[in-house]
Design an enzyme around this catalytic site. Structure first.
Site, short mmCIF file in Angstrom:
data_model
loop_
_atom_site.label_atom_id
_atom_site.label_comp_id
_atom_site.label_asym_id
_atom_site.label_seq_id
_atom_site.Cartn_x
_atom_site.Cartn_y
_atom_site.Cartn_z
N ASP A 21 0.84 -1.20 0.00
CA ASP A 21 0.00 0.00 0.00
C ASP A 21 0.87 1.25 0.00
O ASP A 21 1.99 1.25 0.53
CB ASP A 21 -0.91 -0.03 1.25
CG ASP A 21 -2.04 0.98 1.15
OD1 ASP A 21 -2.31 1.47 0.04
OD2 ASP A 21 -2.66 1.27 2.19
N HIS A 38 2.70 3.26 -8.96
CA HIS A 38 2.59 1.83 -9.27
C HIS A 38 3.85 1.34 -10.00
O HIS A 38 4.36 0.27 -9.73
CB HIS A 38 1.35 1.55 -10.12
CG HIS A 38 0.06 1.90 -9.41
ND1 HIS A 38 -0.17 1.59 -8.09
CD2 HIS A 38 -1.07 2.53 -9.84
CE1 HIS A 38 -1.38 2.02 -7.74
NE2 HIS A 38 -1.94 2.60 -8.78
N LEU A 132 11.06 -20.50 -4.24
CA LEU A 132 9.94 -19.70 -3.72
C LEU A 132 8.68 -19.83 -4.59
O LEU A 132 8.78 -19.81 -5.82
CB LEU A 132 10.39 -18.23 -3.70
CG LEU A 132 9.33 -17.19 -3.34
CD1 LEU A 132 9.03 -17.23 -1.84
CD2 LEU A 132 9.78 -15.78 -3.74
C1 FPP Z 1 -1.86 0.09 -3.40
O1 FPP Z 1 -1.43 1.42 -3.38
C2 FPP Z 1 -1.31 -0.63 -4.55
C3 FPP Z 1 -2.03 -1.23 -5.53
C4 FPP Z 1 -3.50 -1.19 -5.57
C5 FPP Z 1 -1.40 -1.91 -6.67
C6 FPP Z 1 -0.15 -2.67 -6.39
C7 FPP Z 1 0.53 -2.91 -7.68
C8 FPP Z 1 1.86 -2.86 -7.89
C9 FPP Z 1 2.83 -2.67 -6.82
C10 FPP Z 1 2.38 -2.98 -9.28
C11 FPP Z 1 2.29 -4.28 -9.96
C12 FPP Z 1 2.52 -5.48 -9.13
C13 FPP Z 1 3.06 -6.65 -9.56
C14 FPP Z 1 2.96 -7.82 -8.68
C15 FPP Z 1 3.76 -6.79 -10.84
P1 FPP Z 1 -2.52 2.58 -3.50
O2 FPP Z 1 -2.68 2.91 -4.94
O3 FPP Z 1 -3.78 2.18 -2.81
O4 FPP Z 1 -1.81 3.75 -2.74
P2 FPP Z 1 -2.49 4.89 -1.85
O5 FPP Z 1 -3.12 4.19 -0.66
O6 FPP Z 1 -1.33 5.74 -1.43
O7 FPP Z 1 -3.48 5.60 -2.70
#
Ligand code: FPP
Length: 253
Positions: A21, A38, A132
């Site tokens: 997050d 992201h 893993l």
């Molecule tokens: C949460 O941060 C993150 C996500 C919803 C997406 C996670 C995706 C990645 C890290 C990229 C791709 C992953 C892989 C496995 C290749 P948020 O957007 O909710 O952040 P915020 O709470 O600060 O708004």
């Protein structure tokens, strides 16, 4: 920073789950669009997976996209899906080189076709790897998972293959997406939020929870090592007393 050498390799958690997050806030702090967060989150994924493989962890589950994330703006969803395809494609060789097996949980039928195709290709290619197991939770939520398990069991009852009175924890778990994985011993959530967000709610009944203020794009293997070290300092009692736990350690050692 915590060093890998401080970790007791004989008491590693078998399974660590992570709620990644803080990507959006990380980008905003830099005056950028959420997608920039992201993209940088992928660097954190790579380093964490390498760290987990290097330590000899058996399972690492990453919450990459929740059922609720479908409610995000279309442009963000599209960017996330493109990032997933590109990352899985690009990292397939690294997964092979590091003996990592890719797996996925969630309502995978709802993923765009190109994501589902790339995902199955890499899952198939890495299926014989013995190191893993990297589990991506995609279009996943616990409530969805539990409801689909209940529906599948109800159908078996209707067909006379299961008797309601025989349903127990063991049978129920055979209908969860995680049927072949051990429950996580440790759950990490980044970005200073103290929520579980519909993630592995059945499986984390006795999981140790670890919250860090680090935003996901800044997370690196050292943060993972720090969380493991913290976990190793905890006493897990599973509803029993401290004395009972030390007795069972003495009996089993
Ligand atoms: C949460 O941060 C993150 C996500 C919803 C997406 C996670 C995706 C990645 C890290 C990229 C791709 C992953 C892989 C496995 C290749 P948020 O957007 O909710 O952040 P915020 O709470 O600060 O708004």
């Amino acid at each position: 920073m915590i060093q890998k050498e401080n970790i007791d390799k004989t008491r590693l958690p078998k399974h660590i789950a992570i709620i990644m997050d803080g990507n959006g806030r990380w980008a905003k702090k830099r005056g950028n669009q959420r997608v920039f967060g992201h993209k940088n989150g992928v660097k954190a994924v790579r380093d964490t997976v390498e760290g987990a493989a290097e330590l000899g962890l058996k399972y690492l589950t990453l919450y990459a996209f929740s059922t609720e994330n479908w409610k995000r703006p279309r442009t963000e969803i599209d960017a996330l899906m493109s990032l997933l395809v590109a990352t899985i494609h690009k990292e397939t060789k690294t997964l092979m080189d590091n003996d990592v097996r890719l797996l996925a949980i969630g309502d995978l039928e709802t993923l765009p076709k190109n994501v589902a195709t790339q995902l199955s290709k890499t899952i198939e290619l890495t299926s014989q790897n013995k190191g893993l197991s990297l589990v991506l939770a995609l279009s996943y939520s616990s409530r969805w998972e539990i409801i689909q398990a209940v529906k599948a069991i109800a159908l078996k009852i209707e067909q006379g293959e299961i008797q309601a009175k025989n349903i127990d924890k063991c049978i129920f778990e055979q209908y969860l997406n995680t049927q072949n994985f051990p429950d996580p011993e440790l759950l990490i959530r980044t970005s200073g939020e103290y929520r579980l967000s519909n993630f592995l709610l059945w499986q984390i009944a006795y999981t140790e929870l670890y919250f860090t203020n680090t935003l996901w794009p800044d997370f690196r293997r050292e943060h993972l090592f720090e969380a493991i070290l913290d976990y190793q300092c905890r006493e897990r009692r599973f509803g029993q007393t401290s004395e009972q736990m030390s007795e069972s350690i003495n009996v089993n050692s």
